[in-house]
Design a protein around this motif. Structure first.
Motif, PDB file in Angstrom:
ATOM      1  N   VAL A   1       0.773   3.379  -9.435  1.00 44.28           N
ATOM      2  CA  VAL A   1       1.241   2.761  -8.194  1.00 44.28           C
ATOM      3  C   VAL A   1       0.052   2.609  -7.234  1.00 44.28           C
ATOM      4  CG1 VAL A   1       2.853   2.985  -6.267  1.00 44.28           C
ATOM      5  CG2 VAL A   1       3.509   3.807  -8.529  1.00 44.28           C
ATOM      6  N   LEU A   2      -0.070   1.414  -6.668  1.00 48.29           N
ATOM      7  CA  LEU A   2      -1.225   1.088  -5.831  1.00 48.29           C
ATOM      8  C   LEU A   2      -1.151   1.777  -4.461  1.00 48.29           C
ATOM      9  CD1 LEU A   2      -3.687  -0.920  -6.010  1.00 48.29           C
ATOM     10  CD2 LEU A   2      -2.295  -2.489  -4.643  1.00 48.29           C
ATOM     11  N   GLY A   3      -2.193   2.493  -4.125  1.00 44.68           N
ATOM     12  CA  GLY A   3      -2.256   3.144  -2.814  1.00 44.68           C
ATOM     13  C   GLY A   3      -3.700   3.378  -2.455  1.00 44.68           C
ATOM     14  N   SER A   4      -4.034   3.313  -1.157  1.00 47.89           N
ATOM     15  CA  SER A   4      -5.441   3.389  -0.766  1.00 47.89           C
ATOM     16  C   SER A   4      -5.771   4.605   0.090  1.00 47.89           C
ATOM     17  CB  SER A   4      -5.830   2.127  -0.006  1.00 47.89           C
ATOM     18  OG  SER A   4      -5.277   2.174   1.300  1.00 47.89           O
ATOM     19  N   ASP A   5      -4.754   5.255   0.666  1.00 45.84           N
ATOM     20  CA  ASP A   5      -4.983   6.383   1.582  1.00 45.84           C
ATOM     21  C   ASP A   5      -5.558   5.941   2.930  1.00 45.84           C
ATOM     22  OD1 ASP A   5      -4.365   9.019   1.937  1.00 45.84           O
ATOM     23  OD2 ASP A   5      -5.840   9.818   0.531  1.00 45.84           O
TER      24      ASP A   5
ATOM     25  N   CYS B   1       0.031   7.646  -7.896  1.00 41.46           N
ATOM     26  CA  CYS B   1      -0.646   6.711  -6.981  1.00 41.46           C
ATOM     27  C   CYS B   1      -2.150   6.710  -7.260  1.00 41.46           C
ATOM     28  CB  CYS B   1      -0.433   7.138  -5.535  1.00 41.46           C
ATOM     29  SG  CYS B   1       1.119   6.583  -4.868  1.00 41.46           S
ATOM     30  N   THR B   2      -2.791   5.586  -6.992  1.00 38.00           N
ATOM     31  CA  THR B   2      -4.196   5.441  -7.365  1.00 38.00           C
ATOM     32  C   THR B   2      -5.146   6.153  -6.382  1.00 38.00           C
ATOM     33  OG1 THR B   2      -4.277   3.300  -6.240  1.00 38.00           O
ATOM     34  CG2 THR B   2      -3.817   3.297  -8.611  1.00 38.00           C
TER      35      THR B   2
ATOM     36  N   ASP C   1       0.889  -1.160   0.000  1.00 38.68           N
ATOM     37  CA  ASP C   1       0.000   0.000   0.000  1.00 38.68           C
ATOM     38  C   ASP C   1       0.927   1.210   0.000  1.00 38.68           C
ATOM     39  OD1 ASP C   1      -1.778   2.044   0.306  1.00 38.68           O
ATOM     40  OD2 ASP C   1      -2.987   1.061   1.856  1.00 38.68           O
ATOM     41  N   MET C   2       1.089   1.799  -1.187  1.00 43.55           N
ATOM     42  CA  MET C   2       2.121   2.822  -1.366  1.00 43.55           C
ATOM     43  C   MET C   2       1.667   4.238  -1.050  1.00 43.55           C
ATOM     44  SD  MET C   2       4.939   1.319  -2.083  1.00 43.55           S
ATOM     45  CE  MET C   2       6.051   2.374  -3.011  1.00 43.55           C
ATOM     46  N   HIS C   3       0.400   4.355  -0.668  1.00 49.12           N
ATOM     47  CA  HIS C   3      -0.058   5.657  -0.164  1.00 49.12           C
ATOM     48  C   HIS C   3      -0.990   5.390   1.006  1.00 49.12           C
ATOM     49  CE1 HIS C   3      -1.522  10.004  -0.907  1.00 49.12           C
ATOM     50  NE2 HIS C   3      -1.885   9.613   0.297  1.00 49.12           N
TER      51      HIS C   3
ATOM     52  N   ILE D   1      -2.037  -6.195 -10.263  1.00 46.14           N
ATOM     53  CA  ILE D   1      -1.083  -6.670  -9.246  1.00 46.14           C
ATOM     54  C   ILE D   1       0.264  -5.955  -9.409  1.00 46.14           C
ATOM     55  CG2 ILE D   1       0.192  -8.690  -8.379  1.00 46.14           C
ATOM     56  CD1 ILE D   1      -2.240 -10.393  -9.304  1.00 46.14           C
ATOM     57  N   LYS D   2       0.621  -5.700 -10.662  1.00 44.99           N
ATOM     58  CA  LYS D   2       1.887  -5.006 -10.941  1.00 44.99           C
ATOM     59  C   LYS D   2       1.961  -3.648 -10.223  1.00 44.99           C
ATOM     60  CE  LYS D   2       4.697  -4.350 -14.877  1.00 44.99           C
ATOM     61  NZ  LYS D   2       4.842  -4.106 -16.306  1.00 44.99           N
ATOM     62  N   THR D   3       0.828  -2.956 -10.137  1.00 42.66           N
ATOM     63  CA  THR D   3       0.853  -1.626  -9.508  1.00 42.66           C
ATOM     64  C   THR D   3       1.253  -1.714  -8.024  1.00 42.66           C
ATOM     65  OG1 THR D   3      -1.485  -1.630  -8.822  1.00 42.66           O
ATOM     66  CG2 THR D   3      -1.008  -0.785 -11.037  1.00 42.66           C
TER      67      THR D   3
END
Ligand SMILES: [Zn+2]
Length: 485
Positions: free
Chosen positions: A379-383, A303-304, A96-98, A415-417
């Motif tokens: 890049v995958l991120g959810s906050d 980021c998403t 989780d990048m964000h 998944i790559k993100t």
């Protein structure tokens, strides 16, 4: 008892004491790397390519993957701990990048029903990147990062920015230098920075080769953010403000900018609020592609944080549905109480603008479509993480993946993100992007799942076990770790 085994005993005692809250015995780390863990007969999802490699054995020693090969040929050392993966799929752990930590994670019992660290691990999230810890005298997140690194705390691997630089800021150079000295991994810049403050912060960070990421400051705009070399954009939605024609030189400070831009946006978008996705694509698609091409040319990842759009709409229009979701039982009790009283953040902010919230959700989908089409690294991120927006740590990353697959991403691309792309930005950030694929030498961050995740993204939720930096958590352990009391 020699000194070495004495230390091992003390360390394991400390771990048991430290984990007594969970009333279960957690796996102890093998920091010395003496015990090999062998995953046998797995279907490998290496994420180096879109492929599955059958009948593989993966050996893990310490924190690293040390061997991968056919189960027929790989020699498993005697005394290895064996994990039978027959019929199962082994994939890299997710990032989780964000997200945002809060210092109440330390003392979560009074706030959270379950420790957020455990929620992440139980969902296969083995890396989190903190996009802004709380300001304070205690640099709590750096302590956690180091403790997790050396096995004294259970949790996903942490990367972190310093406290968010919101703007206005008294001395941006000094603020950035201070954060660099403290050892934060990157600098997070926010919407309210003036042009001058933004440039000064950027110059200082660049001189120290420090990674910068954040919002597009309203007074600066995308073009100049890119030409100044900001390394990463924190949300897809940041680009939506580029569609709004507002006065960047208006003499406002702080949060007044947000109010001004949102009101201007609402006025300008009003005639189009009812347009469906296709109609919106017709209206904004071309402009979205042009923005996306600029971002791509600057080699800036985005980021998403797109699931949040759905959550906001749901909170406003279907509050009962929101409350009845099983995972939302993990939100802070005080948050749920505030929600029931209509005092929750987005209930307060967006009330009366429900049509705008669902409009913005569609606009963000269009932006995503063209960012992907232009080849921008997503890049995958959810906050998640603060507990105050209705996003549950860990669970929200699976929702984020679902949103991607509902918007043009194959499961592999989605998944790559959260694996390959996450590692790429981490590598740029601090040269420690040694995760995200299953290859020899990579950090042993793994998820063992029942069914093929490349066929259906939801398959990642059927977890047999998770490994974070070489420490194995079986499904039973994970269930205990997030059991609601
Ligand atoms: Zn954020």
């Amino acid at each position: 008892m020699n000194l070495k085994s004495l230390w091992a005993t003390i360390l394991s005692l400390l771990l048991i004491v430290g984990c007594s809250r969970y009333k279960i015995s957690l796996p102890s780390p093998d920091q010395k790397g003496e015990v090999v863990i062998a995953f046998q007969n797995v279907n490998l999802v290496p994420m180096t390519d879109e492929k599955i490699v059958k009948n593989q054995t993966v050996l893990v020693k310490g924190k690293r993957i040390v061997e991968i090969g056919s189960s027929k040929t790989v020699a498993v050392p005697a005394n290895s701990k064996l994990i039978d993966g027959t019929g199962a799929y082994l994939m890299p752990g997710l990032a989780d990048m964000h997200m945002h930590t809060r210092d109440n994670w330390d003392d979560w019992l009074s706030i959270w029903p379950v420790s957020p660290f455990n929620l992440y691990l139980a969902n296969g999230v083995t890396t989190i990147r903190n996009f802004g810890p709380e300001e304070g005298s205690r640099n709590y997140v750096l302590g956690w990062r180091d403790k997790i690194n050396n096995g004294r705390l259970i949790g996903p691997n942490i990367y972190t920015s310093g406290p968010i630089i919101y703007g206005p800021v008294l001395n941006p150079q000094k603020t950035v230098r201070k954060q660099i000295t403290k050892g934060y991994d990157f600098i997070k810049l926010y919407s309210f920075l003036s042009r001058e403050d933004f440039y000064n912060a950027m110059i200082t960070a660049k001189q120290a080769s420090k990674y910068t990421a954040g919002h597009i400051p309203f007074q600066v705009g995308l073009q100049d953010v890119l030409s100044e070399g900001m390394d990463e954009i924190a949300h897809v939605e940041e680009l939506a403000w580029e569609f709004v024609d507002f006065d960047k030189t208006k003499g406002l400070t702080g949060g007044k900018w947000m109010t001004y831009v949102i009101h201007t946006a609402y006025r300008q978008f009003k005639p189009y609020l009812g347009l469906n996705l296709e109609e919106l694509d017709g209206r904004y698609g071309k402009a979205a592609l042009s923005l996306a091409r600029k971002v791509y040319a600057a080699d800036v990842p985005v980021c998403t944080t797109l699931f949040l759009d759905e959550v906001i709409v749901e909170k406003l229009s279907e509050p009962e549905r929101f409350l009845s979701k099983p995972e939302n039982r993990y939100l802070p009790r005080s948050y749920i109480a505030a929600f029931k009283q209509g005092r929750e953040k987005h209930q307060m902010q967006v009330r009366g603008g429900e049509d705008f919230a669902s409009f913005k959700r569609r606009v963000d989908r269009i932006l995503l479509k063209y960012l992907k089409e232009a080849g921008v690294s997503i890049v995958l991120g959810s906050d998640a993480g603060t507990g105050w927006m209705g996003l549950v740590p860990g669970f929200s990353i699976h929702e984020e993946l679902r949103v991607l697959t509902e918007n043009g991403f194959t499961p592999y691309e989605a998944i790559k993100t959260g694996t390959v792309n996450a590692a790429l930005v981490t590598e740029k950030m601090n040269a420690r992007g040694d995760f995200g694929t299953l290859e020899i030498g990579k950090r042993a961050d793994l998820i063992l799942v029942e069914n093929n995740p490349l066929e259906d993204i939801a398959n990642i939720k059927k977890i047999i076990g998770v490994m974070a930096a070489g420490r194995w958590y079986s499904n039973a352990t994970l269930k205990d770790m997030i059991a609601l009391k």
